[in-house]
Design a protein around this motif. Structure first.
Motif, PDB file in Angstrom:
ATOM      1  N   PRO A 147      40.601 -25.569  10.374  1.00  0.00           N
ATOM      2  CA  PRO A 147      41.002 -26.979  10.232  1.00  0.00           C
ATOM      3  C   PRO A 147      40.968 -27.792  11.517  1.00  0.00           C
ATOM      4  O   PRO A 147      40.969 -29.017  11.456  1.00  0.00           O
ATOM      5  CB  PRO A 147      42.435 -26.880   9.680  1.00  0.00           C
ATOM      6  CG  PRO A 147      42.901 -25.512  10.059  1.00  0.00           C
ATOM      7  CD  PRO A 147      41.686 -24.635  10.023  1.00  0.00           C
ATOM      8  N   SER A 148      40.926 -27.139  12.670  1.00  0.00           N
ATOM      9  CA  SER A 148      40.889 -27.889  13.931  1.00  0.00           C
ATOM     10  C   SER A 148      39.463 -28.143  14.425  1.00  0.00           C
ATOM     11  O   SER A 148      39.270 -28.851  15.421  1.00  0.00           O
ATOM     12  CB  SER A 148      41.672 -27.135  15.019  1.00  0.00           C
ATOM     13  OG  SER A 148      41.048 -25.896  15.316  1.00  0.00           O
ATOM     14  N   LEU A 149      38.472 -27.592  13.748  1.00  0.00           N
ATOM     15  CA  LEU A 149      37.089 -27.707  14.209  1.00  0.00           C
ATOM     16  C   LEU A 149      36.575 -29.138  14.052  1.00  0.00           C
ATOM     17  O   LEU A 149      36.664 -29.743  12.983  1.00  0.00           O
ATOM     18  CB  LEU A 149      36.199 -26.747  13.413  1.00  0.00           C
ATOM     19  CG  LEU A 149      34.704 -26.755  13.728  1.00  0.00           C
ATOM     20  CD1 LEU A 149      34.440 -26.385  15.176  1.00  0.00           C
ATOM     21  CD2 LEU A 149      33.957 -25.807  12.791  1.00  0.00           C
ATOM     22  N   PHE A 150      36.012 -29.681  15.110  1.00  0.00           N
ATOM     23  CA  PHE A 150      35.401 -31.020  15.138  1.00  0.00           C
ATOM     24  C   PHE A 150      34.171 -30.991  14.239  1.00  0.00           C
ATOM     25  O   PHE A 150      33.211 -30.271  14.513  1.00  0.00           O
ATOM     26  CB  PHE A 150      35.034 -31.341  16.584  1.00  0.00           C
ATOM     27  CG  PHE A 150      34.458 -32.702  16.831  1.00  0.00           C
ATOM     28  CD1 PHE A 150      35.195 -33.662  17.517  1.00  0.00           C
ATOM     29  CD2 PHE A 150      33.163 -33.025  16.430  1.00  0.00           C
ATOM     30  CE1 PHE A 150      34.658 -34.915  17.786  1.00  0.00           C
ATOM     31  CE2 PHE A 150      32.620 -34.262  16.688  1.00  0.00           C
ATOM     32  CZ  PHE A 150      33.364 -35.219  17.362  1.00  0.00           C
ATOM     33  N   TYR A 151      34.186 -31.795  13.162  1.00  0.00           N
ATOM     34  CA  TYR A 151      33.133 -31.692  12.157  1.00  0.00           C
ATOM     35  C   TYR A 151      32.765 -33.079  11.652  1.00  0.00           C
ATOM     36  O   TYR A 151      33.593 -33.790  11.083  1.00  0.00           O
ATOM     37  CB  TYR A 151      33.607 -30.828  10.989  1.00  0.00           C
ATOM     38  CG  TYR A 151      32.539 -30.022  10.294  1.00  0.00           C
ATOM     39  CD1 TYR A 151      32.465 -28.644  10.444  1.00  0.00           C
ATOM     40  CD2 TYR A 151      31.592 -30.630   9.464  1.00  0.00           C
ATOM     41  CE1 TYR A 151      31.491 -27.895   9.788  1.00  0.00           C
ATOM     42  CE2 TYR A 151      30.607 -29.893   8.823  1.00  0.00           C
ATOM     43  CZ  TYR A 151      30.569 -28.519   8.990  1.00  0.00           C
ATOM     44  OH  TYR A 151      29.595 -27.774   8.353  1.00  0.00           O
ATOM     45  N   ILE A 152      31.500 -33.483  11.859  1.00  0.00           N
ATOM     46  CA  ILE A 152      30.969 -34.743  11.332  1.00  0.00           C
ATOM     47  C   ILE A 152      30.098 -34.414  10.124  1.00  0.00           C
ATOM     48  O   ILE A 152      29.160 -33.609  10.222  1.00  0.00           O
ATOM     49  CB  ILE A 152      30.114 -35.474  12.376  1.00  0.00           C
ATOM     50  CG1 ILE A 152      30.899 -35.758  13.649  1.00  0.00           C
ATOM     51  CG2 ILE A 152      29.551 -36.773  11.794  1.00  0.00           C
ATOM     52  CD1 ILE A 152      30.051 -36.320  14.793  1.00  0.00           C
ATOM     53  N   VAL A 153      30.382 -35.044   8.977  1.00  0.00           N
ATOM     54  CA  VAL A 153      29.575 -34.778   7.790  1.00  0.00           C
ATOM     55  C   VAL A 153      29.877 -35.811   6.711  1.00  0.00           C
ATOM     56  O   VAL A 153      31.002 -36.285   6.592  1.00  0.00           O
ATOM     57  CB  VAL A 153      29.841 -33.349   7.239  1.00  0.00           C
ATOM     58  CG1 VAL A 153      31.261 -33.206   6.711  1.00  0.00           C
ATOM     59  CG2 VAL A 153      28.827 -32.967   6.174  1.00  0.00           C
ATOM     60  N   SER A 154      28.843 -36.177   5.944  1.00  0.00           N
ATOM     61  CA  SER A 154      29.049 -36.831   4.659  1.00  0.00           C
ATOM     62  C   SER A 154      29.093 -35.686   3.656  1.00  0.00           C
ATOM     63  O   SER A 154      28.052 -35.119   3.318  1.00  0.00           O
ATOM     64  CB  SER A 154      27.896 -37.787   4.337  1.00  0.00           C
ATOM     65  OG  SER A 154      27.810 -38.820   5.300  1.00  0.00           O
ATOM     66  N   PRO A 155      30.290 -35.277   3.204  1.00  0.00           N
ATOM     67  CA  PRO A 155      30.436 -33.965   2.560  1.00  0.00           C
ATOM     68  C   PRO A 155      29.751 -33.856   1.209  1.00  0.00           C
ATOM     69  O   PRO A 155      29.495 -34.852   0.534  1.00  0.00           O
ATOM     70  CB  PRO A 155      31.955 -33.824   2.427  1.00  0.00           C
ATOM     71  CG  PRO A 155      32.469 -35.216   2.375  1.00  0.00           C
ATOM     72  CD  PRO A 155      31.559 -36.004   3.270  1.00  0.00           C
TER      73      PRO A 155
END
Length: 427
Positions: A147-155
């Motif tokens: 849950p702390s991982l930096f994640y960019i996405v249009s899921p």
């Protein structure tokens, strides 16, 4: 690759290629690059050797999604990610996911198994992920598990609602010629050496994965650690998106609710500035563009021209090609002001390495700042300096003013400077 420090090129599966990987496809591109690298170095330094890039090519597992994650699925690709994370380097390691995410998932799985909680957290904190939607079921697993991982996405797999297709949309009112097949043929494929000749015809969408690394190019605009500030890769905000089941799901990837905040779709609104044949050289167009893809529309002509110029560097001498202008402010890029204060921004020291004429444009990027009051720049906004009066605020707010400097070589190239104005209330 001379401005982005490439550390790995990993062949993976996806919903569109579930049971095979093709590292040889990567190697073919490197082979073409090898032939033009001597000419590229005439224009800018630090282009990596082909031998170095060959050494970066690694294999994932030829298995789809989470079926390829677990005790028996460690690959040279997942091991390479862990190896790079352990290098003594303070910079973040960006993972641009153009297909499935299961190699990254395996690396995270192995990190949890091999390292203490503190060591694992230290490694994971160095990761930054930008994924082109979800092309397997590993992406949602990663986001839930870490849950702390930096994640960019249009899921999910609903490409129709994603931000990244803004790179190749055909939109009424925009100049769509720069994403046309003729533009690709004229500026990339034909007459641009072996690297251009290796560029395939469009089968689905032109450059669909490119937004995953565009914001890493140091152009004076993008700040990769701040996706909400916007840049060539689009603009994203950190929140937990509302789950909306149904709709088109390309490739039938998991359609599940997000369980924590992610960097995802953000809406922009902007008016184009267009050429004016008489009087002031530019004018604000009457057409307004808004939505999450508008955060890519803002810059599309600029980054396509940058692509075309780099392809010219493959075959032309320095004097025959165009190179980007250098933007220089006469003051800091961060300024503190008080409501009602008169402010002047100045970029008179900007220049072009080819001696080309420069055009200036200043504009307020409202969505990137916190100030909701309108900021009116005094006209003209198309000269080397501009002024405005700081708006009234009740608490400290930020305003982002963007300077875009464009040369008049061919193709015309743009670079930027972002000025952040910190507005304090009157005492």
């Amino acid at each position: 690759s001379n401005q982005i420090d490439v550390k790995g090129l990993i062949a993976v599966t996806s919903t569109h290629l579930k049971n095979n990987i093709y590292p040889e496809s990567i190697n073919r591109v490197i082979e073409a690059y090898k032939k033009v690298r001597p000419n590229l170095l005439k224009h800018e330094s630090n282009y990596p050797s082909s031998d170095y890039l060959y050494s970066c090519v690694k294999k994932g597992v030829p298995v789809y999604g989470m079926q390829g994650v677990g005790d028996d699925f460690t690959s040279e690709g997942s091991e390479w990610i862990i190896k790079e994370l352990q290098v003594n380097d303070d910079r973040p390691l960006w993972i641009s996911v153009w297909g499935g995410a299961n190699v990254l998932a395996q690396a995270l799985y192995d990190i949890q198994k091999r390292f203490s909680e503190a060591q694992a957290n230290e490694l994971i904190c160095k990761l930054r992920v930008y994924s082109i939607s979800d092309q397997d079921d590993a992406g949602i697993w990663i986001r839930n598990k870490f849950p702390s991982l930096f994640y960019i996405v249009s899921p999910g797999g609903r490409y129709g609602s994603a931000t990244w297709p803004g790179i190749n949309d055909v939109v009424k009112g925009l100049d769509n010629s720069c994403v046309s097949n003729k533009w690709i043929l004229d500026n990339i494929q034909q007459g641009h050496g072996p690297l251009g000749a290796a560029y395939p015809d469009v089968a689905w969408g032109m450059e669909g994965d490119t937004p995953a690394f565009l914001s890493l190019i140091p152009n004076g605009l993008s700040v990769p650690e701040k996706p909400n500030w916007g840049g060539w890769g689009g603009r994203y905000e950190l929140y937990t998106p509302v789950y909306c089941p149904g709709g088109e799901n390309i490739g039938n990837v998991p359609d599940e609710p997000e369980t924590r905040p992610i960097w995802t779709n953000a809406s922009d609104t902007f008016f184009r500035y267009v050429y004016n044949p008489y009087g002031r050289s530019i004018r604000k167009d009457s057409l307004c563009f808004s939505g999450n893809r508008a955060s890519l529309y803002r810059w599309r002509e600029d980054f396509q021209n940058d692509f075309a110029a780099r392809m010219d560097w493959c075959v032309k001498d320095y004097a025959a090609a165009n190179h980007p202008p250098v933007v220089k402010l006469s003051h800091s890029s961060k300024i503190d002001v008080v409501s009602g204060e008169y402010c002047v921004l100045n970029a008179a020291k900007s220049y072009d390495p080819d001696g080309d004429h420069l055009s200036f444009l200043w504009f307020s990027y409202k969505e990137a700042g916190t100030c909701k009051s309108a900021v009116k720049l005094f006209e003209p906004e198309n000269v080397y300096k501009v002024a405005f009066i700081a708006p009234e605020v009740d608490q400290d707010e930020t305003i982002h003013i963007i300077l875009r400097v464009t040369d008049h070589g061919y193709p015309a190239l743009s670079r930027y400077q972002r000025v952040i104005i910190c507005v304090h209330p009157r005492k």
